[in-house]
Design a protein around this motif. Structure first.
Motif: not given
Length: 699
Positions: A27, A30, A150
């Motif tokens: 994460r 990203q 998410a």
């Protein structure tokens, strides 16, 4: 005291903690990458040297940002490969890889997630206990997804390939993903690809494959994933020539629209054959006899004759003024030039220019007795009035629309060019009552296919590096030629099911259909394991196969748990509304499938009940959860539940009625409710009496 079960649970929790930590790293990577790309978008114009560079760079960076931000709540990966240290692992000895839809690295450039199309990823799909290929463990992850957050990692499922545990069925997480209710566009199957599907997906670019796929076997998904794989492995060639996905109708194209973008591929052309050939507006509709003739392969030769009937033999010598000189080319020489150009077999317009060049060359040979003409002289003579007049008279220019209009509107021309090919009756059904200009002609959809054939005779159309053709069994021979002309390198992925052929000209053999597509030697590969359609629906549909004009293997369902119910009722429309209300009380999509004559009363009744179904691609009030359509429109689509209204009426819709009913029966992936007032068609009714031993539930 800690027992074996507690020990296993403790180990599982420890591993899950490790996975949570890895997810956090992914994460963070990203977010860092997305922030970097957005910063580059903001500063790209300042660092570019000129306006064109700034625009190009900005478009590239914005596209990259869109890809990274696409479906931000989707799981970042779906699987993990752990390799052993045996020689079979090769360069991957002891390695561990996470696999996802896109490649992802950390800020130092170290890979965190590998693209599912990377070569090593094939082992995730194909490794087995019999042939582990150096893989020690395959791990699949479970996720809880939502629109506003998410994806949450909920667990994992391990398959120890070195333990010798043999299984021929997917694991629990795979089945859960396959069975997950679906509303809206089609999703990718990247996390659930099976070995036989993966072999098709990774077929090389130069190979044409034909997938005979039974309902629910994932043939459409295989074709789209092969497109994504080819774009990944052959970017230069396909960036240059493009990739085209051909579907049966606009609704199908909307249904698959999100699959390739979800896999990181956006620049893919999508079309139907009708849209591909739409050079003029359709103003009329053919009757079935006329449509059958126009879609027949013989029309290609009729059009070729009509075109080359325009080519004539020069009637006199050519005289070309050139300053003080007059160059003369004898008529016998001109006729030899025309015959020679015809014999070379070029397309019409390139041949016309070659004729011009050959005539100019004949003039040039005479001029060279006086002086050596240069390039400017050649251009001037090529454009001279005598040469142009000769070319126009001998090899006249023509538009494809003009050619087809002249043939269909000219009884004498049609009789001449169709002599020995079409019968007098066939000529009569396609002939226009009177001659018409191509601009005002009553063009039909079948005429557009003829116009495209004429255009192909004139010159080669722009082609694609690869074409994916879905529902290919429904293409006519002339439509197949539309596809073949646009295959620059003869590379196709042909998808379909002979049992689902519903057009009047639907193929009964893949070998003949592939020949029409220009690929007579392509391999036909069957997919028979149905992962989406449950066994209860498959058994019912398989009973209908004997009534179809199709030599296809039976479908084998991988999953059970579906529900099939027959209901005899005096009012199928009212019963359909009640069944729809019941179905919509549960998650998932609903398809209400009926014959044409039942659509209007069903639409009115459903709307009156406040359900407002999607009809003709226009979304209703239920956000696409309920769709009303015919069996033809349902082709290639799937719904969690299907309400099938009056199967006998669908069966009665022409020679292909049984095929349409087969399509309608196989759209449900969870529940199928069949409502009827008329007797059920032969083969569909439960065996024996009303309730045979294998009979579906009856209401």
């Amino acid at each position: 005291m800690t027992g074996p079960g507690n020990s296993a649970a403790t180990e599982s929790r420890a591993q899950l903690t490790v996975e949570y930590a890895y997810l956090s790293r992914v994460r963070d990577a990203q977010e860092h990458l997305l922030a970097t790309v957005r910063m580059r978008v903001d500063t790209g114009a300042d660092i570019a040297g000129d306006g064109w560079t700034a625009e190009t760079l900005g478009r590239l960076l914005r596209g990259q940002a869109r890809e990274l931000a696409c479906d931000p709540h989707a799981p970042p990966y779906f699987g993990r490969l752990d390799f052993d240290t045996t020689p079979a692992a090769g360069e991957h000895r002891g390695a561990r890889y996470y696999l996802g839809r896109r490649h992802l690295t950390d800020p130092t450039g170290r890979p965190l997630v590998l693209d599912w199309r990377a070569p090593v990823s094939a082992r995730f799909y194909r490794a087995s206990a019999v042939e582990p290929a150096g893989v020690r463990r395959r791990r699949r992850f479970g996720w809880r997804t939502g629109r506003d957050r998410a994806a949450d990692l909920t667990g994992f499922e391990d398959e120890e390939l070195t333990a010798g545990h043999l299984t021929d069925s997917p694991g629990d997480l795979v089945l859960a993903e396959i069975e997950r209710p679906r509303i809206g566009p089609m999703r990718d199957i990247v996390a659930t690809i099976q070995p036989e599907q993966d072999r098709l997906v990774r077929a090389t670019l130069g190979t044409t494959i034909c997938v005979q796929g039974a309902p629910g076997t994932g043939k459409t998904a295989v074709g789209l994933h092969r497109a994504a794989y080819l774009l990944y492995t052959h970017p230069r060639q396909l960036d240059r020539n493009g990739l085209l996905v051909l579907g049966p109708n606009p609704a199908f194209l909307r249904y698959i629209a999100d699959v390739l973008p979800a896999l990181g591929e956006r620049d893919v052309a999508r079309s139907t054959v009708d849209a591909l050939v739409a050079r003029v507006p359709v103003r009329a509709a053919d009757g079935l006899p006329a449509a059958l003739v126009k879609h027949d392969l013989r029309m290609a030769e009729v059009l070729r004759r009509a075109l080359y009937a325009r080519v004539g033999a020069p009637g006199c010598e050519l005289v070309v003024p050139d300053g003080a000189y007059r160059w003369r080319v004898p008529v016998e020489t001109l006729r030899r030039i025309v015959d020679g150009v015809r014999a070379e077999g070029l397309r019409y317009l390139p041949a016309r220019e070659r004729l011009r060049a050959r005539v100019v060359a004949a003039v040039q040979r005479q001029a060279e007795t006086r002086e050596a003409p240069g390039a400017a002289w050649v251009r001037r003579i090529s454009r001279s009035r005598p040469v142009t007049a000769l070319v126009d008279a001998t090899w006249p220019a023509v538009r494809p629309e003009e050619l087809v209009a002249a043939m269909l509107g000219g009884p004498d021309l049609l009789a001449r060019v169709a002599d020995g090919i079409l019968t007098a009756g066939e000529q009569e059904v396609i002939r226009w009552p009177r001659a018409r200009s191509w601009r005002t002609a009553p063009w039909t959809a079948a005429d557009l296919v003829l116009i495209d054939e004429a255009a192909g005779l004139l010159d080669r159309p722009p082609g694609f590096g690869h074409i994916v053709v879905d529902e290919a069994q429904d293409l006519s021979p002339m439509q197949c030629r539309v596809v073949a002309r646009r295959s620059s390198h003869g590379s196709l992925t042909v998808l379909g099911d002979l049992a689902q052929g519903t057009t009047p000209w639907a193929a009964v053999s893949w070998r003949s259909q592939l020949a029409h597509l220009g690929q007579p030697d392509a391999e036909v590969l069957p997919l028979t394991d149905g992962f989406r359609v449950p066994a209860e629906v498959v058994r019912l549909a398989n009973r209908l196969l004997a009534a179809l004009d199709a030599d296809v293997p039976l479908t084998r369902a991988v999953r059970t748990g579906g529900r099939v119910r027959f209901r005899r009722t005096d009012d199928p429309v009212a019963a359909a509304v009640a069944a729809a209300c019941e179905a919509l009380s549960r998650p998932g999509s609903l398809g209400v499938i009926a014959a044409d004559r039942h659509l209007a009363p069903l639409a009115a009744a459903l709307t009156a009940a406040g359900l407002s179904p999607t009809v003709d691609g226009t979304a209703g009030a239920d956000d696409g959860r309920i769709t009303l359509l015919t069996a033809d429109q349902a082709k290639g689509l799937e719904f969690d539940r299907v309400v099938l209204v009056e199967p006998a009426a669908i069966m009665a819709t022409g020679a292909r009625g049984a095929h349409r009913l087969y399509v309608a029966l196989t759209r449900a992936v969870s529940g199928l409710e069949i409502l009827h007032a008329e007797p059920l068609p032969a083969g569909l009714a439960p065996a024996g009496t009303d309730d045979g031993p294998d009979a579906p539930e009856r209401g």
